[in-house]
Scaffold this active site. Structure first.
Site, short mmCIF file in Angstrom:
data_model
loop_
_atom_site.label_atom_id
_atom_site.label_comp_id
_atom_site.label_asym_id
_atom_site.label_seq_id
_atom_site.Cartn_x
_atom_site.Cartn_y
_atom_site.Cartn_z
N THR A 182 0.84 -1.20 0.00
CA THR A 182 0.00 0.00 0.00
C THR A 182 0.88 1.24 0.00
OG1 THR A 182 -1.85 -1.09 1.07
CG2 THR A 182 -1.69 1.29 1.34
N ASN A 240 -4.15 -10.58 7.27
CA ASN A 240 -3.78 -9.31 7.91
C ASN A 240 -4.92 -8.59 8.63
OD1 ASN A 240 -1.29 -9.84 6.93
ND2 ASN A 240 -1.21 -8.17 5.46
N TYR A 257 -8.10 -8.15 7.88
CA TYR A 257 -9.17 -7.49 7.14
C TYR A 257 -10.41 -8.38 7.11
CZ TYR A 257 -5.49 -4.20 6.14
OH TYR A 257 -4.47 -3.29 6.29
N ASN A 278 -3.43 -5.71 12.73
CA ASN A 278 -4.79 -5.16 12.84
C ASN A 278 -5.64 -5.85 13.90
OD1 ASN A 278 -4.63 -3.03 10.89
ND2 ASN A 278 -4.62 -4.59 9.28
N GLY A 286 8.45 -7.89 -0.27
CA GLY A 286 7.67 -6.68 -0.07
C GLY A 286 8.54 -5.45 -0.02
N ARG A 287 9.00 -5.10 1.17
CA ARG A 287 9.75 -3.87 1.34
C ARG A 287 10.96 -3.73 0.42
NH1 ARG A 287 9.66 -3.73 7.87
NH2 ARG A 287 9.73 -5.97 7.46
N HIS A 316 -7.68 -11.20 -0.88
CA HIS A 316 -6.98 -10.82 0.36
C HIS A 316 -7.79 -11.36 1.55
CE1 HIS A 316 -4.43 -8.90 3.11
NE2 HIS A 316 -4.49 -7.64 2.71
N ARG A 331 -4.48 -14.98 -0.36
CA ARG A 331 -3.46 -14.65 0.64
C ARG A 331 -4.00 -14.93 2.03
NH1 ARG A 331 -0.44 -8.85 2.04
NH2 ARG A 331 1.67 -9.66 1.80
N GLN A 359 -5.00 -7.36 -6.03
CA GLN A 359 -5.44 -7.93 -4.76
C GLN A 359 -6.81 -7.37 -4.38
OE1 GLN A 359 -3.76 -6.93 -0.79
NE2 GLN A 359 -3.00 -9.03 -0.79
#
Length: 367
Positions: A25, A180, A182, A237, A324-325, A177, A229, A97
């Site tokens: 994001t 995480n 959600y 979260n 990712g990062r 998704h 995922r 996603q």
């Protein structure tokens, strides 16, 4: 020995290598509309075997952060078409996603300033991002309301419709998704799901929404273009399950019959420790449950991978490794991994929101 740089097939997706750009994001889609700058960003990273876009809301109610993109409006789809065309022109493969944040939202981001929706009316002890005078600002999430059972089929259909929109916008597939903390993950886990109807209580009931969404999406676009995922033990979260091993083995077994392109697994805490002593989890048993049920999708691993750890994962039977990062600051990550570095360091001040700085201006090798 299999390497990161060998081609692989994941369902209907024929990938040039086993390196995946994980969803990241970046909050650069005003009014939820993808921009030409986003097309440049993804195209710069098209040497990955597969690009997974930042999480993208399936409907307005599914929005949880400022300036994240959507898949439910004409202008949004037109913006995504520019992205997919550019990536394909560069020789890349890209999926989007599908995202519904559930309770991880704020009334200012919701239609008519309504409460966010959730399996149960339990506020998440986490933050989201609003724009205050143009500046990304972290704020507490709003108190949600519990979804009525009669509303849930509409959410399932929103996933289905978003998947069809994604294909019409030129994506090679979608990733559901379900991780995480959600909405789908909120239904899965006991800490956020206190329902007493057919969507709460037992493992089968808590997994019902996930499996209804998977059935709807694969029916619409085919299992070979659908990934999912999952994050069995991440505390992201404010989610927790009292006993994640049987829950996720049930999920894995049920997914085996859907002919998915891939299963994307976050190992440990998203963006944090890979091993959580207070939340032990047997990932090998999780994968075995999927394979024993006939699941043939590629197995994608994620969380804190570098080249040696990635090669170890491939040797252990993984098919794809998501980064990712490292992809934030290294658009040519494939080349850098092949060369053994060096690697650029991300600018933390430009991760969320803004323009080209810290987004499309990172140098490539020799650049």
């Amino acid at each position: 020995m299999t390497t990161l740089f060998d081609p692989v097939t994941a369902g209907d997706l024929h990938l040039a290598n086993r390196i995946v750009m994980a969803p990241l994001t970046r909050n650069r889609a005003p009014d939820a509309i993808p921009t030409p700058l986003m097309a440049e960003y993804y195209t710069q990273r098209a040497s990955a075997g597969l690009l997974i876009t930042e999480a993208t809301a399936i409907c307005h109610e599914g929005q949880g952060y400022a300036d994240v993109p959507g898949l439910y409006g004409t202008e949004q789809l037109d913006g995504w078409k520019r992205v997919t065309q550019a990536v394909h022109h560069a020789g890349g493969k890209i999926v989007t996603q599908l995202w519904h944040v559930g309770r991880v939202s704020h009334v200012e981001l919701q239609p008519h300033f309504q409460k966010p929706v959730a399996p149960s009316a339990i506020r998440a002890n986490t933050k989201t991002v609003l724009l205050k005078d143009g500046v990304p600002t972290f704020v507490d999430t709003s108190e949600p309301r519990a979804l009525d059972a009669a509303e849930i089929p509409g959410i399932v259909q929103a996933y289905r419709h978003a998947a069809m929109n994604a294909i019409s916008a030129g994506f090679d597939g979608v990733e559901i998704h379900a991780a995480n903390g959600y909405l789908i993950d909120q239904f899965l886990k006991t800490g956020s799901n206190h329902r007493t109807d057919d969507y709460g209580g037992s493992i089968a009931n808590r997994a019902r929404l996930l499996l209804e969404v998977v059935a709807a999406v694969t029916d619409a676009i085919g299992g070979g273009r659908t990934g999912i995922r999952l994050s069995p033990v991440t505390p992201a979260n404010d989610v927790v399950d009292a006993d994640p091993q049987p829950l996720f083995e049930h999920v894995a077994h049920a997914l085996g019959r859907h002919g998915l392109a891939y299963v994307h697994v976050i190992e440990g805490a998203t963006g944090g420790p890979r091993d959580l002593p207070d939340r032990p989890f047997d990932y090998a048993a999780f994968k075995a449950a999927y394979r024993q049920a006939g699941g043939t999708g590629a197995w994608m691993v994620n969380n804190g991978y570098d080249l040696p750890l990635a090669q170890q994962a491939l040797a252990g039977g993984a098919d794809l490794v998501a980064f990712g990062r490292p992809y934030i600051a290294n658009p040519d990550l494939v080349a850098r991994l092949k060369a053994g570095g060096p690697f650029n360091t991300p600018d933390k001040m430009t991760l969320y929101g803004g323009g080209a700085q810290g987004y499309t201006d990172y140098p490539t090798l020799g650049g």
